[in-house]
Design an enzyme around this catalytic site. Structure first.
Site, PDB file in Angstrom:
ATOM      1  N   LYS A  12       0.453  -1.083   0.200  1.00 58.50           N
ATOM      2  CA  LYS A  12       0.252   0.246   0.077  1.00 58.50           C
ATOM      3  C   LYS A  12       0.714   1.296  -0.103  1.00 58.50           C
ATOM      4  CE  LYS A  12      -1.632  -1.737   3.963  1.00 58.50           C
ATOM      5  NZ  LYS A  12      -2.310  -1.994   4.915  1.00 58.50           N
TER       6      LYS A  12
ATOM      7  N   THR B 159      -6.700   8.877   8.990  1.00 57.35           N
ATOM      8  CA  THR B 159      -6.634   7.881   8.689  1.00 57.35           C
ATOM      9  C   THR B 159      -6.265   6.151   9.967  1.00 57.35           C
ATOM     10  OG1 THR B 159      -4.532   7.751   8.828  1.00 57.35           O
ATOM     11  CG2 THR B 159      -5.570   9.039   7.135  1.00 57.35           C
TER      12      THR B 159
ATOM     13  N   GLY C 290      -6.743   3.727  11.526  1.00 60.33           N
ATOM     14  CA  GLY C 290      -7.591   1.837  10.861  1.00 60.33           C
ATOM     15  C   GLY C 290      -7.911   1.677   9.595  1.00 60.33           C
ATOM     16  N   THR C 291      -6.425   2.259   8.483  1.00 56.74           N
ATOM     17  CA  THR C 291      -7.222   1.897   7.323  1.00 56.74           C
ATOM     18  C   THR C 291      -6.776   0.801   6.913  1.00 56.74           C
ATOM     19  OG1 THR C 291      -5.369   3.328   7.075  1.00 56.74           O
ATOM     20  CG2 THR C 291      -6.752   4.530   6.603  1.00 56.74           C
ATOM     21  N   GLY C 292      -5.247   0.503   7.246  1.00 56.37           N
ATOM     22  CA  GLY C 292      -4.851  -0.755   6.979  1.00 56.37           C
ATOM     23  C   GLY C 292      -6.006  -1.893   7.182  1.00 56.37           C
ATOM     24  N   CYS C 293      -6.626  -1.873   8.836  1.00 54.01           N
ATOM     25  CA  CYS C 293      -7.187  -2.526   9.271  1.00 54.01           C
ATOM     26  C   CYS C 293      -8.070  -2.763   8.338  1.00 54.01           C
ATOM     27  CB  CYS C 293      -7.377  -3.100  10.284  1.00 54.01           C
ATOM     28  SG  CYS C 293      -6.184  -2.554  12.011  1.00 54.01           S
TER      29      CYS C 293
END
Length: 280
Positions: free
Chosen positions: A189, A222, A224-227
């Protein structure tokens, strides 16, 4: 295209399991995963591997769950409920990563080909370290069970023990080499990059490389974007024809969730994305 009410209720929903850590502020971890599953028309279940004391400004404590009890949770779900996809998030310690790797083997024994998305969480949005230094090798064992691994740029560098990729070509090269660690597919990402775009690079099981492009959303919320992205992919994969379609649709959904994040007005730090932007 993400599910609407009509498509979500067009038959039994996919059943998605998250194996991850609780976020007491609700923006990341187990809470974000379950919100994402629900927003995208999947029934969510959870195996909690650790608790955190945290809010939008930082993490003040982490309490790991005993590995035997983590496996007990997993065994209880696996013995009774259909599982259509799995997302693995923050694992905190080497012992927990080792236990989860064994648990994933058990899931695959009963359900060959089960989609498993692993988000190799190492550092929170606030900068707090969420994975013990000695746990990276054990985490690689979990990656070897993954259908898809979704590191951000710093996590990709940490997995390879080298500097963060300075440009797109280097990011693609790292994605290819992470796949060589044993996972089937990789999505690196680009949200941490310096470009005005948030471009991700996807390496499929056959080694082919594809880029996913999106304009960077101007927000500081932003958390928690990866989760949320990894759980969105898990939720969508059972109803998509292939991985790249699931990844593209998940990215589109997350971009919209980021665009609506400021409406929530949660906390004094980096607030969460708006998981239910399509509903309220």
């Amino acid at each position: 295209m993400v599910p609407t009410r009509s498509t979500a209720l067009g038959g039994p929903p996919p059943v998605a399991l998250t194996i991850a850590t609780s976020d007491s502020s609700g923006g990341a971890g187990i809470q974000a995963d379950l919100k994402t599953f629900s927003a995208l028309g999947a029934y969510g279940m959870s195996v909690i591997v650790a608790l955190t004391a945290q809010n939008t400004t930082g993490v003040s404590g982490v309490l790991p769950i005993p590995p035997d009890f983590v496996l007990a949770q997993l065994d209880a779900v696996n013995a009774d409920v259909r599982i259509d996809a799995v997302k693995v998030g923050m694992l905190a310690t080497a012992d927990l990563a080792d236990a989860v790797a064994r648990g994933l083997d058990t899931l695959r024994e009963r359900r060959p080909g089960l989609p498993i998305v692993v988000d190799p969480v190492m550092v929170a949005t606030s900068g707090a370290r969420l994975l013990d230094e000695d746990a990276i090798e054990s985490l690689k064992g979990v990656l070897g069970r993954a259908s898809l691994v979704t590191p951000n740029l710093p996590e990709a560098a940490a997995l390879l023990d080298e500097p963060v990729a300075p440009d797109a070509d280097a990011a693609a090269d790292q994605a290819v080499r992470i796949r060589a660690l044993g996972c089937e597919r990789v999505l690196v990402k680009g949200g941490h990059g310096a470009s005005y775009e948030a471009n991700d690079v996807f390496v499929d099981a056959d080694g082919s490389v594809a880029w996913l492009h999106a304009e960077r959303v101007d927000t500081t919320n932003t958390h928690g974007t990866g989760c949320s992205l990894s759980s969105a992919i898990a939720a969508l994969r059972p109803r998509r024809p292939d991985w790249i379609t699931a990844v593209r649709d998940a990215k589109d959904w997350l971009t919209a969730a980021l665009a609506e994040a400021d409406r929530l007005d949660i906390g004094a730090g980096a607030g969460p994305v708006h998981h239910f932007h399509g509903w309220w």
